[in-house]
Design an enzyme around this catalytic site. Structure first.
Site, PDB file in Angstrom:
ATOM      1  N   HIS A  83      35.155  50.312  39.913  1.00  0.00           N
ATOM      2  CA  HIS A  83      34.042  49.366  39.736  1.00  0.00           C
ATOM      3  C   HIS A  83      32.704  50.062  39.981  1.00  0.00           C
ATOM      4  O   HIS A  83      31.799  50.023  39.140  1.00  0.00           O
ATOM      5  CB  HIS A  83      34.232  48.194  40.702  1.00  0.00           C
ATOM      6  CG  HIS A  83      33.125  47.186  40.687  1.00  0.00           C
ATOM      7  ND1 HIS A  83      33.248  45.956  40.068  1.00  0.00           N
ATOM      8  CD2 HIS A  83      31.863  47.218  41.194  1.00  0.00           C
ATOM      9  CE1 HIS A  83      32.103  45.285  40.201  1.00  0.00           C
ATOM     10  NE2 HIS A  83      31.249  46.024  40.898  1.00  0.00           N
ATOM     11  N   GLU A  84      32.595  50.698  41.128  1.00  0.00           N
ATOM     12  CA  GLU A  84      31.313  51.333  41.466  1.00  0.00           C
ATOM     13  C   GLU A  84      31.015  52.490  40.508  1.00  0.00           C
ATOM     14  O   GLU A  84      29.859  52.766  40.195  1.00  0.00           O
ATOM     15  CB  GLU A  84      31.303  51.803  42.918  1.00  0.00           C
ATOM     16  CG  GLU A  84      31.531  50.698  43.965  1.00  0.00           C
ATOM     17  CD  GLU A  84      30.609  49.488  43.861  1.00  0.00           C
ATOM     18  OE1 GLU A  84      29.545  49.589  43.211  1.00  0.00           O
ATOM     19  OE2 GLU A  84      30.958  48.419  44.403  1.00  0.00           O
TER      20      GLU A  84
ATOM     21  N   HIS B 126      29.318  51.129  37.511  1.00  0.00           N
ATOM     22  CA  HIS B 126      27.867  51.004  37.733  1.00  0.00           C
ATOM     23  C   HIS B 126      27.204  52.373  37.597  1.00  0.00           C
ATOM     24  O   HIS B 126      26.168  52.520  36.954  1.00  0.00           O
ATOM     25  CB  HIS B 126      27.580  50.497  39.146  1.00  0.00           C
ATOM     26  CG  HIS B 126      27.775  49.030  39.337  1.00  0.00           C
ATOM     27  ND1 HIS B 126      27.206  48.081  38.522  1.00  0.00           N
ATOM     28  CD2 HIS B 126      28.478  48.341  40.279  1.00  0.00           C
ATOM     29  CE1 HIS B 126      27.559  46.864  38.955  1.00  0.00           C
ATOM     30  NE2 HIS B 126      28.318  46.999  40.007  1.00  0.00           N
TER      31      HIS B 126
ATOM     32  N   GLU C  35      27.050  43.349  35.922  1.00  0.00           N
ATOM     33  CA  GLU C  35      28.418  43.591  36.391  1.00  0.00           C
ATOM     34  C   GLU C  35      29.406  43.784  35.243  1.00  0.00           C
ATOM     35  O   GLU C  35      30.623  43.797  35.460  1.00  0.00           O
ATOM     36  CB  GLU C  35      28.879  42.453  37.306  1.00  0.00           C
ATOM     37  CG  GLU C  35      28.082  42.311  38.603  1.00  0.00           C
ATOM     38  CD  GLU C  35      28.226  43.494  39.549  1.00  0.00           C
ATOM     39  OE1 GLU C  35      29.248  44.189  39.486  1.00  0.00           O
ATOM     40  OE2 GLU C  35      27.283  43.729  40.329  1.00  0.00           O
TER      41      GLU C  35
ATOM     42  N   HIS D 134      26.794  53.544  34.108  1.00  0.00           N
ATOM     43  CA  HIS D 134      25.724  52.783  33.457  1.00  0.00           C
ATOM     44  C   HIS D 134      24.372  53.423  33.785  1.00  0.00           C
ATOM     45  O   HIS D 134      23.487  53.524  32.952  1.00  0.00           O
ATOM     46  CB  HIS D 134      25.782  51.334  33.974  1.00  0.00           C
ATOM     47  CG  HIS D 134      25.107  50.316  33.103  1.00  0.00           C
ATOM     48  ND1 HIS D 134      24.929  49.019  33.507  1.00  0.00           N
ATOM     49  CD2 HIS D 134      24.558  50.380  31.874  1.00  0.00           C
ATOM     50  CE1 HIS D 134      24.311  48.341  32.557  1.00  0.00           C
ATOM     51  NE2 HIS D 134      24.070  49.141  31.553  1.00  0.00           N
TER      52      HIS D 134
ATOM     53  N   TYR E   4      28.858  37.712  38.497  1.00  0.00           N
ATOM     54  CA  TYR E   4      30.170  38.373  38.501  1.00  0.00           C
ATOM     55  C   TYR E   4      31.115  37.689  37.509  1.00  0.00           C
ATOM     56  O   TYR E   4      31.790  38.357  36.718  1.00  0.00           O
ATOM     57  CB  TYR E   4      30.798  38.329  39.905  1.00  0.00           C
ATOM     58  CG  TYR E   4      30.213  39.359  40.847  1.00  0.00           C
ATOM     59  CD1 TYR E   4      30.605  40.691  40.762  1.00  0.00           C
ATOM     60  CD2 TYR E   4      29.276  39.009  41.805  1.00  0.00           C
ATOM     61  CE1 TYR E   4      30.080  41.637  41.620  1.00  0.00           C
ATOM     62  CE2 TYR E   4      28.745  39.945  42.659  1.00  0.00           C
ATOM     63  CZ  TYR E   4      29.141  41.255  42.565  1.00  0.00           C
ATOM     64  OH  TYR E   4      28.614  42.196  43.411  1.00  0.00           O
TER      65      TYR E   4
HETATM   66 ZN   LIG Z   1      29.240  45.540  41.106  1.00  0.00          ZN
END
Ligand SMILES: [Zn+2]
Length: 706
Positions: free
Chosen positions: A491-492, A495, A520, A498, A632
């Site tokens: 997940h991180e 980010h 998200e 991105h 989210y």
């Molecule tokens: Zn996040």
């Protein structure tokens, strides 16, 4: 057991990790298409003895001084922009000059402000916190300047990109009250400064919380002997267990005695209870005042305008449509857990909040012969990182190189340089700060401390930081990750990619600086790779013998066991989203604890213990997700659409990966998220994949999908 310094608390301990982006701010360092040296006007980011894209070693007073210097330089530039005679005003000397100044300022101050969340020296961390406050105040003051606002409006963009930048910039000014008379504008600015101070203090309180429990070793039965031995021992032979995330989760998952889990649950959910509850309630009051000054009925109306959702009612319709079907699923889930509990305690009448994580683990063990501690042994952090970098490198045509010997704020922090695979061009830096530390931010987050952007014909390289709290290496074993921690790392990293793959020309529109209910999307999309059986095998390797991957039957069990977590995870996301919306659609005083308890019970059917204070640790509410937590779930709809596309073409298909890179990841906020997604998909996004994952039928009444 004893509780010492019982001061603060966190999310209702549902096992799922708190996933956050720090208020992703603008940029700072230099990356680019052709460059390596900082452009003129930006002081070299590294100190004399440091290697790495941002500084990490500071003498007392230095952070403050650097932050002030950045503000002085930016204000001098703003003065030049404002003084430009109207006849000679151009996009370059006004809009772009303003953008560059804001970008430079943020890229200089963000890395300083980061130290408030990570620096091990309390005095330096305190200065970092002050930099966070100063940055907030500076940006509020900047976007409240009428002379600059008027100047922006007198420029005529020459390209669609400049038109986008102008529109976003003007909206930022308007959101600060530039359409108001001067007196009200000054009032909004003062209220925003107060609000910013409360938000910064809330987070600092949590970073510095040291709530610790003391247990006799026998009280910790159910935990691995090696785990128990890793807790600091007192002279009485008792063990000290912190309320930092890894300790919390190990006790909640493994401790067989209900009263021990209850003690941990109460301590965890009471961290900073008194002080932070007050700060949050005060902040909600200030937000109401600001919204009123700006002409909105509620803070949510103010915040949501201009996002994908468009307005408060569409958010509420979306959330409400999930409520009844998720409650039904939650109740069924709790009944299953109660059965498991009764097999352990025949007289059990109910599932308590402190039982949930433990009983989920027990269910996994029975139903899938799943033993988390055993599964962890196949996922040492280095092996997982190597696999993750290989996977994302192959999807997006980049490679990650560890920068050995780079200086950072703590010896366990690692630095990676990301290069384009095609020609080796460096495109960004990624820091990973993996383990808990005294005074450090306590959850998981990715922060864009330097925003990529074009400057003087070069591209300033972005710098992303993943702040994590994985279990530290112990007893000669490396850090070993559980499946939900692998999901969080993915997940991180979503980010971070991105941020790092951005080729947006402007800092303000770079990377994750996008609509708050789109941000998200890449992160939650990448989570799904962590549950793909082939990927899991490819990132595994027994820690004593890395060439031994996780056996196929275990992978199947890991993947199957995820289904048990989905209902509580979605229920928690929905409860927290509704809690947030209830805080921020209110027009009078809010009892945050009361709202949180009612909402949680309404959504999940489980009542939190009345003596807990979850809102005091709900960091998102004081970190940019206010009237934004719904993002989210909103983004999840889009994330799963992206994943669906990969499921059709192959989870490791480079062509699809590159399409995602070019249409979404590189673009930052150069177009609305919905448009980027449509370009990637070649059609309008739908919500089928989302409903399928939750396991509910799309609700026919109202727009159930974003
Ligand atoms: Zn996040």
């Amino acid at each position: 057991m004893l509780v010492s310094s019982l001061r603060k608390s966190a999310a209702f301990g549902m096992g799922a990790l708190a996933l956050a982006v720090f208020a992703v701010a603008a940029c700072g360092c230099l990356h680019q298409t052709t460059k390596t040296a900082p452009p003129a006007g930006i002081p070299n980011e590294s100190g004399p003895d440091e290697t790495g894209p941002i500084r990490a070693n500071f003498s007392p007073g230095e952070l403050t001084q650097l932050s002030e210097t950045a503000a002085v330089a930016a204000n001098a530039s703003f003065a030049r922009i404002a003084a430009q005679p109207s006849g000679s005003r151009t996009v370059e000397n006004t809009l772009l000059a303003f953008e560059t100044t804001v970008g430079d300022y943020r890229n200089m101050v963000q890395p300083l402000a980061l130290m408030g969340n990570v620096h091990p020296d309390p005095a330096i961390a305190a200065e970092g916190i002050a930099c966070q406050e100063a940055e907030g105040a500076f940006l509020t003051a900047t976007y409240s300047r009428r002379d600059l606002f008027d100047a922006m409006q007198n420029t005529v963009p020459r390209t669609p990109e400049e038109a986008r930048l102008l529109a976003v910039t003007v909206r930022a000014f308007e959101k600060n009250g530039l359409s108001l008379p001067d007196e009200n504008l000054a009032r909004v600015q003062a209220l925003k400064d107060d609000l910013n101070r409360l938000e910064v203090r809330f987070q600092a309180n949590l970073n510095n919380d040291s709530t610790t429990l003391e247990f006799a070793p026998g009280e910790l039965e159910g935990l691995d002997a090696s785990k128990i031995a890793s807790f600091p021992e007192t002279t009485n032979g008792t063990r000290l267990v912190s309320t930092r995330y890894p300790d919390y989760i190990v006790v909640m998952t493994g401790a067989t005695r209900g009263e021990i889990r209850k003690a941990m649950y109460l301590a965890y959910n009471n961290r900073q209870a008194e002080e932070n509850t007050r700060l949050l309630e005060e902040a909600i009051g200030l937000r109401q005042e600001i919204a009123r000054e700006l002409g909105y009925s509620t803070w949510a109306d103010h915040r949501i305008e201009g996002r994908m959702a468009g307005n408060t009612s569409s958010v509420m319709r979306f959330l409400s449509s999930l409520q009844a079907p998720l409650l039904e699923k939650s109740l069924a889930h709790t009944r299953q857990l109660l059965e498991v509990k009764r097999s352990l305690e025949p007289a059990a009448a109910q599932v308590n909040p402190w039982d949930v994580i433990y009983l989920v683990e027990q269910t996994k063990r029975r139903k899938f012969s799943f033993d988390e501690e055993q599964v962890r042994t196949y996922f040492p952090i280095d092996r997982v990182l190597e696999g993750l970098f290989q996977l994302t490198g192959s999807l997006f045509a980049v490679r990650f190189e560890e920068v050995k010997g780079a200086s950072a704020w703590s010896p366990d922090v690692r630095l990676f340089l990301v290069r384009n695979e095609s020609d080796g061009t460096p495109i960004g830096h990624l820091y990973l700060d993996p383990y808990p530390r005294e005074g450090k931010y306590g959850h998981f987050a990715a922060e864009n401390v330097v925003l990529g952007h074009e400057r003087d014909g070069q591209y300033v390289m972005p710098v992303a930081v993943i702040v994590a709290n994985f279990r530290a290496p112990e007893h000669g074993r490396p850090s070993l990750l559980a499946p939900d921690e692998i999901e969080t790392l993915f997940h991180e990293t979503g980010h971070a990619l991105h941020m790092l793959l951005s080729s947006a020309p402007y800092a303000t529109l770079s990377g994750a600086e996008c609509e708050w209910d789109f941000v998200e999307t890449p992160s939650q999309a990448l989570e799904e790779w962590a549950w793909d059986p082939d990927i899991l095998v490819s990132i595994s390797g027994k820690y004593e013998n890395l060439s031994e991957p996780i056996p196929a039957d275990q992978v199947e069990r890991v993947v199957a066991s995820r289904t048990i977590d989905l209902t509580p995870t979605y229920a928690r996301l929905l409860a927290n989203s509704l809690e947030d919306m209830r805080y921020h659609t209110a027009t009078g005083a809010v009892d945050v604890t009361g709202v949180a308890h009612r909402t949680y019970e309404e959504v999940t059917g489980i009542a939190p213990h009345p003596e807990t204070h979850q809102p005091a640790t709900f960091e998102h509410m004081m970190g940019g997700y206010d009237a934004g937590y719904y993002g989210y779930l909103w983004s999840k709809v889009y994330a799963l659409e992206i994943v669906d596309e990969f499921r059709r073409t192959g989870m490791t298909d480079r062509a699809t990966g590159m399409r995602l890179r070019h249409t979404v990841l590189e673009r930052g906020n150069m177009a609305d998220g919905g448009l980027l997604l449509e370009e990637f998909l070649g059609r309008q996004p739908g919500a089928e994949a989302f409903f399928e994952q939750i396991g509910i039928d799309p609700v026919p009444t109202g727009p159930a999908s974003p």
